[in-house]
Each structure stands twice: as structure tokens, then as C-alpha cells.
Design a protein around this motif. Structure first.
Motif, PDB file in Angstrom:
ATOM      1  N   LYS A  30     -31.845 -38.625  -0.678  1.00  0.00           N
ATOM      2  CA  LYS A  30     -31.157 -39.648   0.676  1.00  0.00           C
ATOM      3  C   LYS A  30     -30.486 -40.521  -0.692  1.00  0.00           C
ATOM      4  O   LYS A  30     -30.288 -40.789  -2.074  1.00  0.00           O
ATOM      5  CB  LYS A  30     -32.318 -39.946   0.684  1.00  0.00           C
ATOM      6  CG  LYS A  30     -33.083 -39.980   1.834  1.00  0.00           C
ATOM      7  CD  LYS A  30     -34.280 -41.371   2.831  1.00  0.00           C
ATOM      8  CE  LYS A  30     -34.715 -40.467   3.465  1.00  0.00           C
ATOM      9  NZ  LYS A  30     -36.107 -41.537   4.070  1.00  0.00           N
ATOM     10  N   GLU A  32     -29.592 -43.356  -1.359  1.00  0.00           N
ATOM     11  CA  GLU A  32     -29.711 -44.702  -1.525  1.00  0.00           C
ATOM     12  C   GLU A  32     -30.112 -44.981  -2.960  1.00  0.00           C
ATOM     13  O   GLU A  32     -30.469 -44.040  -4.046  1.00  0.00           O
ATOM     14  CB  GLU A  32     -31.038 -45.123  -1.091  1.00  0.00           C
ATOM     15  CG  GLU A  32     -30.911 -45.043   0.948  1.00  0.00           C
ATOM     16  CD  GLU A  32     -32.323 -44.750   1.555  1.00  0.00           C
ATOM     17  OE1 GLU A  32     -33.257 -44.412   1.054  1.00  0.00           O
ATOM     18  OE2 GLU A  32     -31.671 -44.265   2.663  1.00  0.00           O
ATOM     19  N   ASN A  55     -22.929 -37.034   5.453  1.00  0.00           N
ATOM     20  CA  ASN A  55     -23.826 -37.889   6.338  1.00  0.00           C
ATOM     21  C   ASN A  55     -23.278 -36.469   7.590  1.00  0.00           C
ATOM     22  O   ASN A  55     -22.908 -35.953   7.510  1.00  0.00           O
ATOM     23  CB  ASN A  55     -22.854 -39.050   7.051  1.00  0.00           C
ATOM     24  CG  ASN A  55     -21.623 -38.943   8.239  1.00  0.00           C
ATOM     25  OD1 ASN A  55     -21.550 -37.805   8.545  1.00  0.00           O
ATOM     26  ND2 ASN A  55     -21.434 -39.927   8.058  1.00  0.00           N
ATOM     27  N   LYS A  87     -25.117 -40.753   3.727  1.00  0.00           N
ATOM     28  CA  LYS A  87     -26.608 -40.528   3.782  1.00  0.00           C
ATOM     29  C   LYS A  87     -27.316 -39.697   2.557  1.00  0.00           C
ATOM     30  O   LYS A  87     -28.603 -39.986   2.706  1.00  0.00           O
ATOM     31  CB  LYS A  87     -27.227 -40.825   4.764  1.00  0.00           C
ATOM     32  CG  LYS A  87     -26.427 -41.792   6.287  1.00  0.00           C
ATOM     33  CD  LYS A  87     -27.132 -43.332   5.728  1.00  0.00           C
ATOM     34  CE  LYS A  87     -26.182 -44.686   6.498  1.00  0.00           C
ATOM     35  NZ  LYS A  87     -26.327 -44.877   5.858  1.00  0.00           N
ATOM     36  N   THR A  88     -26.623 -38.625   2.727  1.00  0.00           N
ATOM     37  CA  THR A  88     -27.104 -37.704   2.249  1.00  0.00           C
ATOM     38  C   THR A  88     -26.887 -37.362   0.768  1.00  0.00           C
ATOM     39  O   THR A  88     -25.909 -37.539   0.561  1.00  0.00           O
ATOM     40  CB  THR A  88     -27.444 -36.226   2.855  1.00  0.00           C
ATOM     41  OG1 THR A  88     -28.239 -36.838   4.025  1.00  0.00           O
ATOM     42  CG2 THR A  88     -28.698 -35.366   1.989  1.00  0.00           C
TER      43      THR A  88
END
Length: 107
Positions: A30, A32, A55, A87-88
Motif C-alpha cells: 500500500k 501509505e 491506483n 494507493k499502491t
């Protein structure tokens, strides 16, 4: 993409031409702060890395880059408002890569 890598790095592939997946060559996580921090920085920060931030939403987007300082570069991207929809993260690297090899992967 893997055909280009094979051309320059035959030792990354077995006799059948399949990529040797026993080494840390590809990692997906991810995009993040916490998952990025968990990446083995000693391994990924010492060699050139090609990365794709993306994403798969209704409006797909991707950013492709390369770095030799993965943690620092990902921290910059995470604070960049233009990268928020992504997101990835996909990382491609190996100790046998050199700077010119990442340019070939980055086509």
C-alpha cells in the motif's frame, strides 16, 4: 518489461527464462506511510530501484520513477498532494541492477 531486463541481466533468470523470484526483486505494498516504512530499507536503499505508484479507480493514474534512496523519495511522494490518489506501490530492484539497468526497466 521483463524482456528488457532479461536482455541485460540474464543472471536474474533461470534456464527456462523465468524470473528468479527467490531474491527480493519485486515488492508491492500500500502507498501509505507505515507499509512504506516496513520495507527493508537496507536492501532497497543501497541499489537503484524502479517504482510505480498507481491506483485502479474509475480514473486510473500512475507515476513511474527511479531512485537509489527509496525511503526518502517515498516520504517526498507521500507529502505531495498530486500523489494522494495513488494507493499502491510496486518496487522493482535487485543488487545486480545498476543505474543504466533501471533506465531500461523504466521505458
Amino acid at each position: 518489461m521483463f524482456g528488457i531486463m532479461k536482455e541485460y541481466h540474464n543472471d536474474l533468470f533461470d534456464a527456462k527464462g523465468e524470473m528468479n523470484m527467490t531474491s527480493k526483486l519485486i515488492q508491492i505494498t500500500k502507498f501509505e506511510k507505515e507499509p512504506i516504512q516496513e520495507i527493508d530499507s537496507a536492501y532497497f536503499n543501497n541499489y537503484p530501484i524502479v517504482y510505480i505508484l498507481y491506483n485502479e479507480s474509475k480514473k486510473p493514474a500512475a507515476y513511474i520513477g527511479q531512485t537509489v534512496h527509496l525511503q526518502r523519495r517515498m516520504k517526498q511522494h507521500l507529502s505531495d498532494t498530486q500523489r494522494k490518489p495513488l494507493k499502491t506501490a510496486l518496487f522493482i530492484g535487485n543488487e545486480k541492477f545498476n543505474q543504466s539497468a533501471t533506465y531500461n526497466v523504466n521505458l
